[in-house]
Design a protein around this motif. Structure first.
Motif, PDB file in Angstrom:
ATOM      1  N   GLU A 117      17.762 -11.472-131.131  1.00 39.73           N
ATOM      2  CA  GLU A 117      17.556 -10.894-129.845  1.00 39.73           C
ATOM      3  C   GLU A 117      16.148 -10.863-129.413  1.00 39.73           C
ATOM      4  OE1 GLU A 117      19.200  -7.714-126.355  1.00 39.73           O
ATOM      5  OE2 GLU A 117      19.363  -7.547-128.643  1.00 39.73           O
ATOM      6  N   LEU A 118      15.601 -11.185-128.277  1.00 40.79           N
ATOM      7  CA  LEU A 118      14.282 -11.025-127.925  1.00 40.79           C
ATOM      8  C   LEU A 118      14.121  -9.675-127.531  1.00 40.79           C
ATOM      9  CD1 LEU A 118      11.647 -12.215-126.944  1.00 40.79           C
ATOM     10  CD2 LEU A 118      12.519 -12.329-124.651  1.00 40.79           C
ATOM     11  N   THR A 119      13.077  -9.016-128.012  1.00 44.51           N
ATOM     12  CA  THR A 119      13.062  -7.469-128.032  1.00 44.51           C
ATOM     13  C   THR A 119      11.745  -7.133-127.612  1.00 44.51           C
ATOM     14  OG1 THR A 119      12.033  -7.352-130.266  1.00 44.51           O
ATOM     15  CG2 THR A 119      14.350  -7.039-130.223  1.00 44.51           C
ATOM     16  N   ALA A 120      10.700  -7.953-127.400  1.00 49.87           N
ATOM     17  CA  ALA A 120       9.503  -7.513-126.500  1.00 49.87           C
ATOM     18  C   ALA A 120       8.827  -8.770-126.161  1.00 49.87           C
ATOM     19  CB  ALA A 120       8.683  -6.746-127.523  1.00 49.87           C
ATOM     20  N   ALA A 121       8.054  -8.900-125.084  1.00 50.71           N
ATOM     21  CA  ALA A 121       7.249 -10.069-124.574  1.00 50.71           C
ATOM     22  C   ALA A 121       5.975  -9.481-123.824  1.00 50.71           C
ATOM     23  CB  ALA A 121       7.577 -10.896-123.861  1.00 50.71           C
ATOM     24  N   TRP A 122       4.677  -9.595-124.642  1.00 50.15           N
ATOM     25  CA  TRP A 122       3.651  -9.174-123.830  1.00 50.15           C
ATOM     26  C   TRP A 122       2.492  -9.960-123.566  1.00 50.15           C
ATOM     27  CZ3 TRP A 122       5.253  -8.351-128.920  1.00 50.15           C
ATOM     28  CH2 TRP A 122       4.536  -8.714-129.661  1.00 50.15           C
ATOM     29  N   LEU A 123       1.548  -9.606-123.050  1.00 53.29           N
ATOM     30  CA  LEU A 123       0.220 -10.420-122.569  1.00 53.29           C
ATOM     31  C   LEU A 123      -0.932  -9.596-123.113  1.00 53.29           C
ATOM     32  CD1 LEU A 123      -1.021 -12.870-120.839  1.00 53.29           C
ATOM     33  CD2 LEU A 123      -1.522 -11.009-119.007  1.00 53.29           C
ATOM     34  N   GLU A 124      -1.771 -10.328-123.861  1.00 50.04           N
ATOM     35  CA  GLU A 124      -2.868  -9.982-124.537  1.00 50.04           C
ATOM     36  C   GLU A 124      -4.259 -10.604-123.876  1.00 50.04           C
ATOM     37  OE1 GLU A 124      -3.148 -10.019-128.795  1.00 50.04           O
ATOM     38  OE2 GLU A 124      -1.756  -8.577-128.921  1.00 50.04           O
ATOM     39  N   VAL A 125      -5.294  -9.793-123.457  1.00 51.26           N
ATOM     40  CA  VAL A 125      -6.316 -10.303-122.790  1.00 51.26           C
ATOM     41  C   VAL A 125      -7.544  -9.943-123.639  1.00 51.26           C
ATOM     42  CG1 VAL A 125      -7.797 -10.688-120.628  1.00 51.26           C
ATOM     43  CG2 VAL A 125      -5.388 -10.516-120.600  1.00 51.26           C
ATOM     44  N   GLU A 126      -8.264 -10.808-124.192  1.00 50.69           N
ATOM     45  CA  GLU A 126      -9.349 -10.469-125.091  1.00 50.69           C
ATOM     46  C   GLU A 126     -10.912 -10.879-124.710  1.00 50.69           C
ATOM     47  OE1 GLU A 126      -9.431 -10.890-129.761  1.00 50.69           O
ATOM     48  OE2 GLU A 126     -10.765 -12.440-129.052  1.00 50.69           O
ATOM     49  N   ARG A 127     -11.593  -9.942-124.530  1.00 46.58           N
ATOM     50  CA  ARG A 127     -13.006 -10.189-123.853  1.00 46.58           C
ATOM     51  C   ARG A 127     -13.798 -10.299-125.068  1.00 46.58           C
ATOM     52  NH1 ARG A 127     -14.323  -5.742-121.266  1.00 46.58           N
ATOM     53  NH2 ARG A 127     -12.286  -4.600-121.835  1.00 46.58           N
ATOM     54  N   ALA A 128     -14.748 -11.076-125.291  1.00 47.73           N
ATOM     55  CA  ALA A 128     -15.610 -11.270-126.622  1.00 47.73           C
ATOM     56  C   ALA A 128     -17.038 -11.539-125.961  1.00 47.73           C
ATOM     57  CB  ALA A 128     -15.285 -12.482-127.508  1.00 47.73           C
TER      58      ALA A 128
ATOM     59  N   ALA B 255     -20.919  -8.214-130.206  1.00 49.26           N
ATOM     60  CA  ALA B 255     -20.100  -7.131-129.797  1.00 49.26           C
ATOM     61  C   ALA B 255     -18.739  -7.340-130.271  1.00 49.26           C
ATOM     62  CB  ALA B 255     -20.158  -6.554-128.402  1.00 49.26           C
ATOM     63  N   GLU B 256     -18.178  -6.292-130.485  1.00 48.84           N
ATOM     64  CA  GLU B 256     -16.535  -6.670-131.130  1.00 48.84           C
ATOM     65  C   GLU B 256     -15.735  -6.874-129.977  1.00 48.84           C
ATOM     66  OE1 GLU B 256     -15.305  -6.198-134.043  1.00 48.84           O
ATOM     67  OE2 GLU B 256     -17.430  -6.171-135.121  1.00 48.84           O
ATOM     68  N   PRO B 257     -14.779  -7.714-130.124  1.00 43.83           N
ATOM     69  CA  PRO B 257     -13.839  -8.058-128.979  1.00 43.83           C
ATOM     70  C   PRO B 257     -13.157  -7.005-128.609  1.00 43.83           C
ATOM     71  CG  PRO B 257     -13.541  -9.662-130.614  1.00 43.83           C
ATOM     72  CD  PRO B 257     -14.520  -8.422-131.175  1.00 43.83           C
ATOM     73  N   VAL B 258     -12.868  -6.898-127.054  1.00 42.90           N
ATOM     74  CA  VAL B 258     -12.005  -5.866-126.495  1.00 42.90           C
ATOM     75  C   VAL B 258     -10.778  -6.523-125.947  1.00 42.90           C
ATOM     76  CG1 VAL B 258     -11.926  -3.980-124.746  1.00 42.90           C
ATOM     77  CG2 VAL B 258     -14.075  -4.677-125.820  1.00 42.90           C
ATOM     78  N   VAL B 259      -9.648  -5.825-126.457  1.00 42.01           N
ATOM     79  CA  VAL B 259      -8.471  -6.435-125.971  1.00 42.01           C
ATOM     80  C   VAL B 259      -7.672  -5.238-125.012  1.00 42.01           C
ATOM     81  CG1 VAL B 259      -6.145  -7.105-126.876  1.00 42.01           C
ATOM     82  CG2 VAL B 259      -7.909  -7.662-128.129  1.00 42.01           C
ATOM     83  N   SER B 260      -7.184  -6.025-124.020  1.00 42.41           N
ATOM     84  CA  SER B 260      -6.130  -5.207-123.048  1.00 42.41           C
ATOM     85  C   SER B 260      -4.787  -5.911-123.337  1.00 42.41           C
ATOM     86  CB  SER B 260      -6.658  -5.377-121.611  1.00 42.41           C
ATOM     87  OG  SER B 260      -8.019  -4.922-121.570  1.00 42.41           O
ATOM     88  N   ARG B 261      -3.818  -5.003-123.455  1.00 46.62           N
ATOM     89  CA  ARG B 261      -2.670  -5.289-123.445  1.00 46.62           C
ATOM     90  C   ARG B 261      -1.588  -4.816-122.312  1.00 46.62           C
ATOM     91  NH1 ARG B 261       1.476  -5.126-128.816  1.00 46.62           N
ATOM     92  NH2 ARG B 261       3.516  -4.673-127.744  1.00 46.62           N
ATOM     93  N   ARG B 262      -0.499  -5.937-121.869  1.00 45.99           N
ATOM     94  CA  ARG B 262       0.347  -5.306-120.833  1.00 45.99           C
ATOM     95  C   ARG B 262       1.797  -6.097-121.227  1.00 45.99           C
ATOM     96  NH1 ARG B 262      -3.593  -2.769-120.004  1.00 45.99           N
ATOM     97  NH2 ARG B 262      -4.281  -2.535-117.845  1.00 45.99           N
TER      98      ARG B 262
ATOM     99  N   GLN C  81       3.395  -0.655-120.207  1.00 48.28           N
ATOM    100  CA  GLN C  81       3.146   0.523-120.356  1.00 48.28           C
ATOM    101  C   GLN C  81       1.843   1.349-119.965  1.00 48.28           C
ATOM    102  OE1 GLN C  81       3.555   0.209-124.546  1.00 48.28           O
ATOM    103  NE2 GLN C  81       1.651  -0.680-125.004  1.00 48.28           N
ATOM    104  N   ASP C  82       0.837   0.570-119.909  1.00 43.74           N
ATOM    105  CA  ASP C  82      -0.579   1.064-119.432  1.00 43.74           C
ATOM    106  C   ASP C  82      -1.230   0.471-117.996  1.00 43.74           C
ATOM    107  OD1 ASP C  82      -0.970   2.561-121.511  1.00 43.74           O
ATOM    108  OD2 ASP C  82      -1.769   0.936-122.748  1.00 43.74           O
ATOM    109  N   MET C  83      -0.004   0.174-117.259  1.00 42.09           N
ATOM    110  CA  MET C  83      -0.479  -0.512-115.966  1.00 42.09           C
ATOM    111  C   MET C  83      -1.044   0.307-114.948  1.00 42.09           C
ATOM    112  SD  MET C  83       1.768  -3.095-113.694  1.00 42.09           S
ATOM    113  CE  MET C  83       1.843  -4.568-114.938  1.00 42.09           C
ATOM    114  N   ALA C  84      -2.237  -0.027-114.396  1.00 45.30           N
ATOM    115  CA  ALA C  84      -2.836   0.477-113.223  1.00 45.30           C
ATOM    116  C   ALA C  84      -2.340   0.006-112.048  1.00 45.30           C
ATOM    117  CB  ALA C  84      -4.462   0.720-113.252  1.00 45.30           C
ATOM    118  N   GLU C  85      -0.970   0.251-111.722  1.00 49.14           N
ATOM    119  CA  GLU C  85      -0.473  -0.459-110.513  1.00 49.14           C
ATOM    120  C   GLU C  85       0.169   0.422-109.650  1.00 49.14           C
ATOM    121  OE1 GLU C  85       2.998  -3.884-110.653  1.00 49.14           O
ATOM    122  OE2 GLU C  85       3.350  -1.783-111.679  1.00 49.14           O
ATOM    123  N   TYR C  86       0.298   0.148-108.547  1.00 51.33           N
ATOM    124  CA  TYR C  86       1.225   0.852-107.661  1.00 51.33           C
ATOM    125  C   TYR C  86       2.165  -0.143-107.129  1.00 51.33           C
ATOM    126  CZ  TYR C  86      -1.637  -1.693-103.755  1.00 51.33           C
ATOM    127  OH  TYR C  86      -2.130  -2.383-102.794  1.00 51.33           O
ATOM    128  N   ALA C  87       3.442   0.388-106.702  1.00 50.30           N
ATOM    129  CA  ALA C  87       4.552  -0.782-106.599  1.00 50.30           C
ATOM    130  C   ALA C  87       4.893  -0.527-104.996  1.00 50.30           C
ATOM    131  CB  ALA C  87       5.887  -0.058-107.157  1.00 50.30           C
TER     132      ALA C  87
END
Length: 679
Positions: free
Chosen positions: A333-344, A348-355, A574-580
């Motif tokens: 079963e598919l238990t998770a799906a997510w998006l990773e955005v990495e800025r390099a 400097a060390e890369p910085v990753v945001s996950r949604r 889980q970390d979304m700065a969103e309004y619905a």
């Protein structure tokens, strides 16, 4: 005839934009290719910034009017491209590097008689009506400005007071200056080489070294049990994406024609067809050629592709392959799906945001709806200009309306395939954000926080199962990198901290949609009104200011830089700065569905739009007709065309934007009334 008339006006407005303000090729032509004039322009008009490497590119440097050494040199090389320029990388002690103040765009008065008459004459509109529109727009802009700053000031006071009361020390930011400098060489002559600089390497403008370039990587991953599997991975140079929108989604892969060929007029049939999707193909648009990922299904398995065709499952037993003990213990079963955005960034060390894409606890049809959500990401290595944004909007609108006018048929109003149109909300946010950050710096009597990378502003649209079915959509800032300098006397005086408060407040203020808003600033507004105290949590290297209420929300503060951003556990990730928001079911708001239409089709959007209507069948029929009519005759690019009138830009673009918005509203209403028999 109405459509062609509007197209003519769109083209006329675009041709009249001052292209030299945002297009390096047009500026080069205006300067006559003169190296001395080009060097003087860069030296006096482009302010300096302290980041390393190439982040904005030539156009980004010109549009934002601020750039680091590398991008300033690249702009200069672009302006003298016919002289075979080289880029030279060198070193010079930071204290010996010259500072570049640049030159801000002058404020332009747009209500003088000469300007009004000129624009009205060229665009063939009534001068008095245009003047009235300009006065109304200015008044609306002042009201919006005051409302936004009331929110910003309240949020800044509340969150900074909570940190001060908790005894949290303001970080002392010591940004290590770089000794890197760049200049341009033509033959044996160096342009803009700072005195005393040591040469290290020479580069072709078209062949920049990877270690000198800022990069952005977009990845999608899924999980099956404990195993993680990448299904999409694409990397871009941020300079190639300046001011562009990347759209990432999963599209139906099991039967791509099923949704488009469904002829039923019943909304439920279209929703059922959507919920029955079982194979998903990651798709990334906007960065040039579309990028497709690896197909996967609801079991979390990657599907094979042969000769461009997604293969069917190998049978029921395939669901139990590769499991311990032969595979009969547990169904995959598919238990998770997510998006990773990495800025390099260079050095400097890369910085990753996950949604998260697959929301926690979603099951059944909701799992499918989650996987079919759409995320549009605006890449902002620097501030956008109104003329640049308006040009992109007009280019998109012209392409869309040309496609519809060429294909539209009296008995088949829905056009399934059309060019993608821009999400005007993202550009409106970027323009307001730039103005607000400039005003913040002026109020704090500081140059503002330094840019350490690209800001990423996204807009997410997802379907929420229920009766009635809903759509949740909202802004989600994936990153807003900012660094202050020195040690501020208090949190309220920290530039990076205040910039994050502004960004979170603007999520609510920019999108004036009806419905329940639930971003962190909204939660804070309720807490302040109820005189409820904010809590401060320290957990290892994390620092949070907790805002009480439901949904749970907080301000995540970077203890190293003081930068912050509001987050909320609602509406998606889980970390979304969103309004619905619940999008309205009124016919005149069908435009809100157009971005989602690219994922499925116009008919499906109309089906969902009709769900909240008292007469769903009638609403659905009107919507189908309204989509195509609206595309051909109606809406301009929403917030950009209206909003550009209030942003800094040329008087022609300001007034032309107002006139264009007026034309579109009027001609759409007339055309729709006629087509629908006045209903």
């Amino acid at each position: 005839a109405r459509g062609e008339k509007n197209l003519e006006r769109l083209r006329e407005l675009r041709s009249a934009l001052p292209r030299a303000e945002f297009d390096p090729a047009a500026l080069a032509q205006a300067l006559g290719g003169d190296p001395a004039k080009a060097a003087e322009f860069v030296r006096t008009r482009i302010a300096g910034e302290s980041y390393r490497g190439f982040m904005k590119g030539a156009q980004g440097a010109l549009v934002s009017r601020r750039a680091g050494w590398a991008d300033r040199a690249l702009l200069l090389a672009t302006l003298v491209a016919d002289k075979n320029p080289k880029l030279v990388k060198g070193a010079l002690a930071p204290e010996k590097q010259p500072a570049f103040a640049g030159m801000s765009r002058p404020d332009v008065e747009i209500l003088d008689d000469k300007t009004l008459a000129g624009v009205a004459g060229r665009l063939k509109v009534d001068r008095a009506r245009l003047e009235k529109k300009a006065i109304e727009s200015a008044a609306a802009a002042r009201t919006a400005h005051d409302e936004a700053w009331t929110r910003i000031q309240r949020d800044l006071d509340a969150v900074s007071t909570a940190l001060q009361s908790a005894g949290v020390a303001v970080p002392e930011v010591a940004v290590a200056p770089s000794d890197e400098v760049w200049w341009v060489r033509i033959g044996d002559k160096d342009l803009e080489r700072p005195a005393g600089a040591e040469e290290r390497s020479v580069h072709e403008p078209a062949g920049l070294a990877a270690e000198d370039v800022h990069r952005l990587s977009i990845r999608m991953k899924i999980r099956q049990g404990e195993a993680e599997t990448p299904v999409l991975d694409a990397t871009f140079r941020t300079m190639d994406l300046f001011g562009r929108v990347l759209t990432i989604s999963n599209v139906a892969g099991d039967d791509p024609h099923r949704l488009n060929t469904l002829q039923s007029r019943k909304p439920k049939d279209h929703l059922d067809a959507l919920a029955a999707v079982g194979v998903f193909v990651p798709l990334l648009n906007g960065g040039g050629k579309p990028v497709t990922g690896h197909p996967f299904d609801l079991t979390g398995s990657r599907r094979e592709v042969q000769n461009g065709v997604i293969q069917k499952a190998r049978g029921a037993l395939a669901l139990f392959d590769d499991l311990p003990g032969g595979g009969a213990e547990k169904k995959k079963e598919l238990t998770a799906a997510w998006l990773e955005v990495e800025r390099a960034a260079p050095g400097a060390e890369p910085v990753v945001s996950r949604r998260e894409i697959l929301q926690k606890g979603s099951k059944g049809r909701q799992r499918v709806f989650d996987l079919l959500s759409t995320r549009e990401i605006l890449v902002l290595p620097g501030d956008l200009g109104a003329d640049f944004s308006l040009d992109l909007a007009l280019e998109s609108e012209i392409a869309v309306k040309e496609a519809v006018l060429h294909k539209i048929q009296p008995k088949a109003l829905v056009v399934e395939k059309r060019p993608a149109r821009l999400n005007a909300r993202l550009y409106a946010f970027a323009l307001v954000r730039a103005a607000a950050q400039r005003e913040l710096a002026a109020r704090m009597k500081s140059p503002g926080p330094a840019t350490s990378g690209a800001a990423l502003v996204s807009f997410v649209t997802r379907i929420v199962e229920g009766k009635p079915l809903k759509i949740r959509a909202g802004f989600d800032l994936l990153s807003n990198p900012a660094e202050g300098s020195g040690k501020p006397a208090s949190w309220k005086e920290s530039g990076a901290f205040a910039a994050g408060i502004v960004d979170t407040a603007l999520e609510r203020e920019v999108h004036k949609a009806k419905g329940a808003h639930a971003n962190t600033s909204v939660q804070l507004e309720q807490a302040v009104a109820g005189k409820v105290a904010l809590a401060v949590e320290k957990d290892g290297g994390r620092l949070r200011v907790i805002v009480p209420g439901k949904p749970a929300s907080w301000y995540e503060v970077d203890p190293r830089t003081g930068g912050c951003l509001g987050y909320v556990e609602e509406g998606g990730g889980q970390d979304m700065a969103e309004y619905a928001i619940l999008l309205a079911d009124k016919l005149e708001e069908v435009r809100e569905w157009q971005a989602h239409a690219e994922l499925l089709n116009s008919v499906l959007d109309c089906a969902m739009n009709a769900m909240d209507s008292g007469d769903a069948e009638a609403s659905f029929g009107h919507c189908i007709a309204g989509v195509a009519i609206g595309e051909a005759f109606g809406w301009a690019a929403g917030g950009i065309i209206g909003g550009a009138a209030e942003a800094a830009g040329s008087p022609f673009a300001r007034l032309g934007g107002m006139a264009l918005e007026d034309w579109m509203n009027d001609t759409f209403s007339d055309a729709l009334d006629g087509a629908m028999g006045g209903r």
